[in-house]
Design a protein around this motif. Structure first.
Motif, PDB file in Angstrom:
ATOM      1  N   ALA A   1       0.744  -1.066  -0.035  1.00 48.77           N
ATOM      2  CA  ALA A   1       0.033   0.061   0.064  1.00 48.77           C
ATOM      3  C   ALA A   1       1.060   1.254  -0.011  1.00 48.77           C
ATOM      4  CB  ALA A   1      -1.058   0.157   1.169  1.00 48.77           C
ATOM      5  N   GLU A   2       0.639   2.068  -1.118  1.00 46.69           N
ATOM      6  CA  GLU A   2       1.255   3.437  -1.022  1.00 46.69           C
ATOM      7  C   GLU A   2       0.383   4.484  -1.089  1.00 46.69           C
ATOM      8  OE1 GLU A   2       3.647   3.439  -4.469  1.00 46.69           O
ATOM      9  OE2 GLU A   2       4.952   1.744  -3.773  1.00 46.69           O
ATOM     10  N   ASN A   3       0.444   5.495  -0.194  1.00 47.39           N
ATOM     11  CA  ASN A   3      -0.306   6.734  -0.083  1.00 47.39           C
ATOM     12  C   ASN A   3      -1.802   6.328   0.258  1.00 47.39           C
ATOM     13  OD1 ASN A   3       1.760   8.356  -0.581  1.00 47.39           O
ATOM     14  ND2 ASN A   3       1.712   8.015  -2.821  1.00 47.39           N
ATOM     15  N   SER A   4      -2.060   5.374   0.728  1.00 50.32           N
ATOM     16  CA  SER A   4      -3.520   4.957   1.234  1.00 50.32           C
ATOM     17  C   SER A   4      -4.006   4.636  -0.061  1.00 50.32           C
ATOM     18  CB  SER A   4      -4.289   6.102   1.841  1.00 50.32           C
ATOM     19  OG  SER A   4      -3.482   6.413   3.177  1.00 50.32           O
ATOM     20  N   GLU A   5      -3.333   3.870  -0.943  1.00 52.10           N
ATOM     21  CA  GLU A   5      -4.122   3.355  -2.062  1.00 52.10           C
ATOM     22  C   GLU A   5      -3.554   1.895  -2.461  1.00 52.10           C
ATOM     23  OE1 GLU A   5      -6.604   4.129  -4.149  1.00 52.10           O
ATOM     24  OE2 GLU A   5      -6.970   5.977  -2.965  1.00 52.10           O
ATOM     25  N   LEU A   6      -4.387   0.988  -2.831  1.00 53.32           N
ATOM     26  CA  LEU A   6      -3.944  -0.272  -3.214  1.00 53.32           C
ATOM     27  C   LEU A   6      -4.016  -0.156  -4.939  1.00 53.32           C
ATOM     28  CD1 LEU A   6      -6.229  -2.376  -0.712  1.00 53.32           C
ATOM     29  CD2 LEU A   6      -3.618  -1.552  -0.665  1.00 53.32           C
ATOM     30  N   SER A   7      -3.082  -1.083  -5.186  1.00 46.69           N
ATOM     31  CA  SER A   7      -2.870  -1.460  -6.698  1.00 46.69           C
ATOM     32  C   SER A   7      -4.249  -2.163  -7.256  1.00 46.69           C
ATOM     33  CB  SER A   7      -1.768  -2.210  -7.055  1.00 46.69           C
ATOM     34  OG  SER A   7      -1.863  -3.581  -6.528  1.00 46.69           O
ATOM     35  N   VAL A   8      -4.583  -2.220  -8.380  1.00 48.16           N
ATOM     36  CA  VAL A   8      -5.516  -2.850  -9.046  1.00 48.16           C
ATOM     37  C   VAL A   8      -5.535  -4.570  -8.792  1.00 48.16           C
ATOM     38  CG1 VAL A   8      -6.831  -3.545 -11.126  1.00 48.16           C
ATOM     39  CG2 VAL A   8      -6.091  -1.416 -10.847  1.00 48.16           C
ATOM     40  N   VAL A   9      -4.296  -4.790  -8.925  1.00 48.62           N
ATOM     41  CA  VAL A   9      -4.041  -6.312  -8.542  1.00 48.62           C
ATOM     42  C   VAL A   9      -4.345  -6.719  -7.130  1.00 48.62           C
ATOM     43  CG1 VAL A   9      -2.477  -8.236  -8.508  1.00 48.62           C
ATOM     44  CG2 VAL A   9      -2.343  -6.583 -10.601  1.00 48.62           C
ATOM     45  N   THR A  10      -3.939  -5.830  -6.236  1.00 50.88           N
ATOM     46  CA  THR A  10      -4.164  -6.127  -4.793  1.00 50.88           C
ATOM     47  C   THR A  10      -5.536  -5.933  -4.644  1.00 50.88           C
ATOM     48  OG1 THR A  10      -2.185  -5.340  -4.349  1.00 50.88           O
ATOM     49  CG2 THR A  10      -3.743  -5.597  -2.440  1.00 50.88           C
ATOM     50  N   ARG A  11      -6.434  -5.025  -5.293  1.00 55.27           N
ATOM     51  CA  ARG A  11      -7.887  -5.050  -5.038  1.00 55.27           C
ATOM     52  C   ARG A  11      -8.603  -6.216  -5.609  1.00 55.27           C
ATOM     53  NH1 ARG A  11      -9.742   0.189  -7.316  1.00 55.27           N
ATOM     54  NH2 ARG A  11      -7.702   0.586  -8.190  1.00 55.27           N
ATOM     55  N   LEU A  12      -8.190  -6.699  -6.746  1.00 50.56           N
ATOM     56  CA  LEU A  12      -8.539  -7.723  -7.327  1.00 50.56           C
ATOM     57  C   LEU A  12      -8.708  -9.159  -6.554  1.00 50.56           C
ATOM     58  CD1 LEU A  12      -7.538  -7.683 -10.951  1.00 50.56           C
ATOM     59  CD2 LEU A  12      -9.900  -7.693 -10.278  1.00 50.56           C
ATOM     60  N   ALA A  13      -7.366  -9.274  -5.600  1.00 44.86           N
ATOM     61  CA  ALA A  13      -7.058 -10.271  -4.797  1.00 44.86           C
ATOM     62  C   ALA A  13      -8.227 -10.099  -3.453  1.00 44.86           C
ATOM     63  CB  ALA A  13      -5.753 -10.019  -4.268  1.00 44.86           C
ATOM     64  N   CYS A  14      -8.390  -8.927  -3.011  1.00 42.96           N
ATOM     65  CA  CYS A  14      -9.144  -8.665  -1.976  1.00 42.96           C
ATOM     66  C   CYS A  14     -10.680  -9.299  -2.174  1.00 42.96           C
ATOM     67  CB  CYS A  14      -9.223  -7.303  -1.545  1.00 42.96           C
ATOM     68  SG  CYS A  14      -8.054  -6.670  -0.738  1.00 42.96           S
ATOM     69  N   GLY A  15     -11.126  -8.857  -3.738  1.00 44.47           N
ATOM     70  CA  GLY A  15     -12.423  -9.081  -4.197  1.00 44.47           C
ATOM     71  C   GLY A  15     -12.629 -10.681  -4.377  1.00 44.47           C
ATOM     72  N   ALA A  16     -11.396 -11.295  -4.811  1.00 42.50           N
ATOM     73  CA  ALA A  16     -11.303 -12.691  -4.833  1.00 42.50           C
ATOM     74  C   ALA A  16     -11.652 -13.468  -3.504  1.00 42.50           C
ATOM     75  CB  ALA A  16     -10.032 -13.234  -5.609  1.00 42.50           C
ATOM     76  N   ALA A  17     -10.859 -12.871  -2.535  1.00 44.01           N
ATOM     77  CA  ALA A  17     -11.086 -13.632  -1.016  1.00 44.01           C
ATOM     78  C   ALA A  17     -12.609 -13.429  -0.540  1.00 44.01           C
ATOM     79  CB  ALA A  17     -10.206 -12.815  -0.048  1.00 44.01           C
TER      80      ALA A  17
END
Length: 357
Positions: free
Chosen positions: A242-258
């Motif tokens: 996480a950088e500057n309180s933002e997550l990358s698209v890939v990380t958000r995809l992983a969160c959605g997958a979980a």
């Protein structure tokens, strides 16, 4: 000259009024209050974002969605679809490329308003729940917790499911039609009309109860897991993701997958029962779901409990998880794509409030 003076006076008054209105809007914006027009536009943009997210995510996994439903309702004594790869190959061989996407148009007609209402309802419900929570002494600065998010997600799921359930019912029947079954329904409107005439209005809501019960943990856990996982990653910054309180698209995809994995595993048996109850009353469903010469008992359910009991008695407990593998393969990318698409479209449309807020 007099008329010119009147025109000039009116023009000056109009300019003054415009400046006053702009000043008022600026004041409201500084105070965190949105003008009525701005609020309506924001609501419309939020609904559009939710609708686009639903349409994109479901179309991306349409073949797996159709295979899941066919596995859920197929005749256990005449197996045609035996697993994800074999099932997709069978559909391709017997119905061609279009067969993989059969029912997707109807599904999108349902999922676009469903998704729009669901995401918007979640935002409104989470805001209302948080406001009520902050009214308690000592909770004035409280933030959304996983439990509160679960409650907001459950509310959103119930509202969206109830608002679009007849379309889901129709979509299930259209999707089940195969190359050998009577093509009774030509489209959504035709199906709605036929079911209403032949089976009555209540038939359009057959299977609603297990749907609502199932949507509470499904949608609730989707939002709760997704948002809580994102918050945890932003606050702890493990591995520097996480950088500057933002997550990358890939990380958000992983969160959605979980989130999708947890939600669908808990709620899946109720989805199977919902599909089977939706087939009740359809006279041509027997050629799809039951074996020739066999009693139609499997299609005659008096309610949700009876459907559970007969399914387990005749086919075993594993029948409650028929189609789970293609559904898992479908749900993981579908939920992930939906969340990321929703936030991306809201960014494009310039909507300030996001579900993370």
């Amino acid at each position: 000259m007099a008329s010119e003076d009147v025109v000039g006076k009116r023009t000056g008054e109009s300019a003054v009024n415009t400046i006053v209105n702009l000043a008022e809007e600026a004041k409201l914006a500084r105070e965190g209050v949105k003008a009525p027009g701005h609020a309506v536009l924001s609501i419309c943009k939020s609904l559009v974002a939710g609708g686009v997210a639903g349409g994109v995510s479901r179309t991306a996994v349409a073949p797996l969605e159709r295979l899941k439903i066919l596995l859920q309702v197929q005749n256990p004594h005449s197996i045609k679809y035996n697993g994800t790869i074999q099932g997709l190959k069978y559909i391709w061989r017997t119905e061609g490329f279009r067969g993989l996407f059969k029912g997707n148009g109807t599904n999108c007609l349902r999922i676009v308003p469903n998704s729009a209402v669901k995401f918007f309802s979640y935002e409104q419900a989470s805001s209302a729940i948080l406001w009520l929570y902050r009214q308690q002494p000592g909770k004035e600065d409280a933030e959304l917790t996983p439990v509160l998010r679960l409650g907001a997600g459950a509310c959103a799921g119930i509202i969206a499911m109830s608002a679009t359930y007849p379309m889901d019912m129709v979509r299930g029947r259209i999707t089940v039609q195969t190359e050998k079954s009577p093509y009774q329904y030509r489209g959504m409107l035709h199906a709605l009309g036929m079911i209403y005439r032949e089976e009555g209005f209540r038939a359009l809501y057959r299977g609603w109860l297990p749907s609502v019960i199932g949507v509470i943990p499904y949608v609730g856990l989707n939002f709760a897991v997704y948002e809580s996982l994102k918050d945890w990653l932003i606050k702890t910054k493990p591995f520097g993701i996480a950088e500057n309180s933002e997550l990358s698209v890939v990380t958000r995809l992983a969160c959605g997958a979980a989130a999708g994995t947890v939600g669908q595993t808990v709620a899946y048996p109720l989805d199977v029962i919902r599909r089977r109850m939706q087939m009740v009353g359809w006279k041509d469903a027997a050629s799809i779901v039951t074996a020739e010469g066999r009693s139609k008992e499997l299609l005659e359910y008096t309610g949700m409990i009876d459907a559970f009991r007969k399914t387990v008695r005749h086919e075993g407990f594993r029948a409650l998880y028929k189609g789970l593998i293609p559904n898992s393969v479908k749900v993981v990318p579908s939920i992930a794509i939906a969340f990321v698409t929703y936030e991306a479209v809201k960014d494009i449309l310039g909507v300030e409030m996001r579900i993370s807020d």
